[in-house]
Scaffold this active site. Structure first.
Site, PDB file in Angstrom:
ATOM      1  N   GLY A   5       2.109   4.961   1.476  1.00  0.00           N
ATOM      2  CA  GLY A   5       2.282   5.545   2.799  1.00  0.00           C
ATOM      3  C   GLY A   5       3.411   4.937   3.607  1.00  0.00           C
ATOM      4  O   GLY A   5       4.108   4.030   3.157  1.00  0.00           O
ATOM      5  N   GLY A  50      -4.433   4.590   3.023  1.00  0.00           N
ATOM      6  CA  GLY A  50      -3.352   4.118   2.157  1.00  0.00           C
ATOM      7  C   GLY A  50      -3.908   2.996   1.317  1.00  0.00           C
ATOM      8  O   GLY A  50      -4.557   2.101   1.848  1.00  0.00           O
ATOM      9  N   CYS A  61       2.755   7.647   9.814  1.00  0.00           N
ATOM     10  CA  CYS A  61       2.755   8.173   8.448  1.00  0.00           C
ATOM     11  C   CYS A  61       3.993   9.031   8.167  1.00  0.00           C
ATOM     12  O   CYS A  61       3.999   9.831   7.232  1.00  0.00           O
ATOM     13  CB  CYS A  61       1.476   8.970   8.167  1.00  0.00           C
ATOM     14  N   THR A  78       2.254   2.710  10.140  1.00  0.00           N
ATOM     15  CA  THR A  78       1.108   3.027  10.982  1.00  0.00           C
ATOM     16  C   THR A  78       0.794   1.837  11.876  1.00  0.00           C
ATOM     17  O   THR A  78       1.412   0.783  11.769  1.00  0.00           O
ATOM     18  CB  THR A  78      -0.131   3.438  10.162  1.00  0.00           C
ATOM     19  N   PHE A  79      -0.149   2.042  12.771  1.00  0.00           N
ATOM     20  CA  PHE A  79      -0.557   1.012  13.717  1.00  0.00           C
ATOM     21  C   PHE A  79      -2.019   0.678  13.478  1.00  0.00           C
ATOM     22  O   PHE A  79      -2.853   1.558  13.217  1.00  0.00           O
ATOM     23  CB  PHE A  79      -0.375   1.508  15.157  1.00  0.00           C
ATOM     24  N   HIS A  80      -2.317  -0.613  13.575  1.00  0.00           N
ATOM     25  CA  HIS A  80      -3.711  -1.071  13.574  1.00  0.00           C
ATOM     26  C   HIS A  80      -3.920  -1.898  14.833  1.00  0.00           C
ATOM     27  O   HIS A  80      -3.025  -2.642  15.239  1.00  0.00           O
ATOM     28  CB  HIS A  80      -4.005  -1.964  12.368  1.00  0.00           C
ATOM     29  N   ARG A  92       0.852  -1.177   0.000  1.00  0.00           N
ATOM     30  CA  ARG A  92       0.000   0.000   0.000  1.00  0.00           C
ATOM     31  C   ARG A  92       0.894   1.235   0.000  1.00  0.00           C
ATOM     32  O   ARG A  92       2.089   1.151   0.273  1.00  0.00           O
ATOM     33  CB  ARG A  92      -0.920   0.044   1.238  1.00  0.00           C
ATOM     34  N   GLY A 100      -6.983   0.470   2.430  1.00  0.00           N
ATOM     35  CA  GLY A 100      -8.030   1.485   2.587  1.00  0.00           C
ATOM     36  C   GLY A 100      -7.830   2.409   3.774  1.00  0.00           C
ATOM     37  O   GLY A 100      -6.885   3.171   3.830  1.00  0.00           O
TER      38      GLY A 100
END
Lengths: 212, 79
Positions: free
Chosen positions: A76, A143, A172, A79-81, A74, A154
């Site tokens: 970007g 992203g 980011c 990041t964290f999920h 993707r 997404g």
């Protein structure tokens, strides 16, 4: 745009990625879009050309806590999920609407801005920085990947996310403070209602005809 | 016969991309419809598809380099 909606619940990032890959084939086959909604156990992800320098903690340390670091296809940076963050993966047939990545990204942002309005949160864009912001704080990251003009990956919207994980990275690649709907509202937000309103916002912005 | 792999139009306001990852190397056979390279613009990774069956003759723009919309980034030769 005709679209199926699929709620994947709590699902590992890697497993959801395999689901996306299969669904891209489904979209190629029948031309109907799919919208996947889910939540991931804690994971850090990096975009295709993301720079590891945006980890503020040695990423190898995360594995001792059972948290994966996954590089994926993707756009970007890092990041964290995690639990409490709502993930939307629009596997959309962009040949059915407009083959313009900027317009698509702006529409994804508009979905989130519209959704947040329902909850009394005024959100905005920041010129040159894809994503959704509440004043100077970032509430949702965007992203995507695109194959044969079918989108995947997404949006990650912080609903009730534990924001402390973001202190381990430069989200980011930016000097940015992250926020969440819970932080902005001052209380936990009903996740089921957010999900319903997110779907409504997608239907409105993309003029979806829901097939299921 | 040779074919150019060009960076396609990706949207108004996108005038260049960064080449992220080639899925093949010079000398590889390519089938029509193969995604052969990922490029990034804004927060989107876009897969460029080869519309011709052939062999990848030369990569002109390497990973990490930028390319303008419409720029030729590789050459395919027909088999």
């Amino acid at each position: 745009m005709k679209c199926h909606i699929k709620d994947l619940g709590l699902i590992d990032f890697s497993e959801a990625y395999q689901v996306q890959k299969q669904i891209i084939q489904d979209v190629l086959h029948d031309a109907n879009s799919r919208l996947l909604i889910c939540e991931h156990p804690a994971v850090f992800t990096m975009g295709r050309i993301a720079d590891e320098k945006f980890f503020l903690v040695d990423p190898k340390a995360f594995s001792t806590k059972g948290i994966d670091v996954i590089r994926t296809d993707r756009g970007g940076e890092v990041t964290f999920h995690g639990p409490g963050q709502m993930i939307a993966y629009p596997i959309f047939n962009l040949s059915d609407s407009t083959k313009d990545l900027k317009i698509f990204l702006r529409k994804l942002e508009e979905v989130v801005i519209d959704l947040l309005k329902y909850f009394g949160i005024v959100a905005n864009r920041q010129n040159g920085y894809t994503g959704v912001w509440v004043k100077e704080k970032k509430i949702a990251s965007v992203g995507i990947g695109v194959k044969k003009w079918i989108s995947y990956h997404g949006i990650g919207l912080n609903v009730n996310t534990d924001l402390s994980f973001f202190s381990m990275i430069k989200p980011c690649g930016l000097n940015v403070t992250m926020t969440s709907m819970a932080q902005e509202r001052g209380h936990i937000v009903d996740y089921t209602t957010v999900k319903a309103k997110l779907i409504e916002a997608f239907i409105k912005e993309f003029k979806l005809e829901i097939l299921n | 016969m040779t074919y150019k792999i060009e960076v396609p139009f990706l949207g108004d306001g996108i005038d260049k991309v960064r080449v992220c990852s080639w899925h093949c190397k010079s000398g590889d056979d390519i089938a029509k419809g193969d995604d052969i390279v990922e490029v990034e613009a804004d927060k989107a990774v876009f897969n460029i598809t080869c519309e011709h069956k052939g062999r990848l003759k030369e990569i002109l723009t390497r990973e990490g380099q930028d390319a303008a919309i419409g720029q030729t980034i590789a050459i395919i030769e027909s088999l």
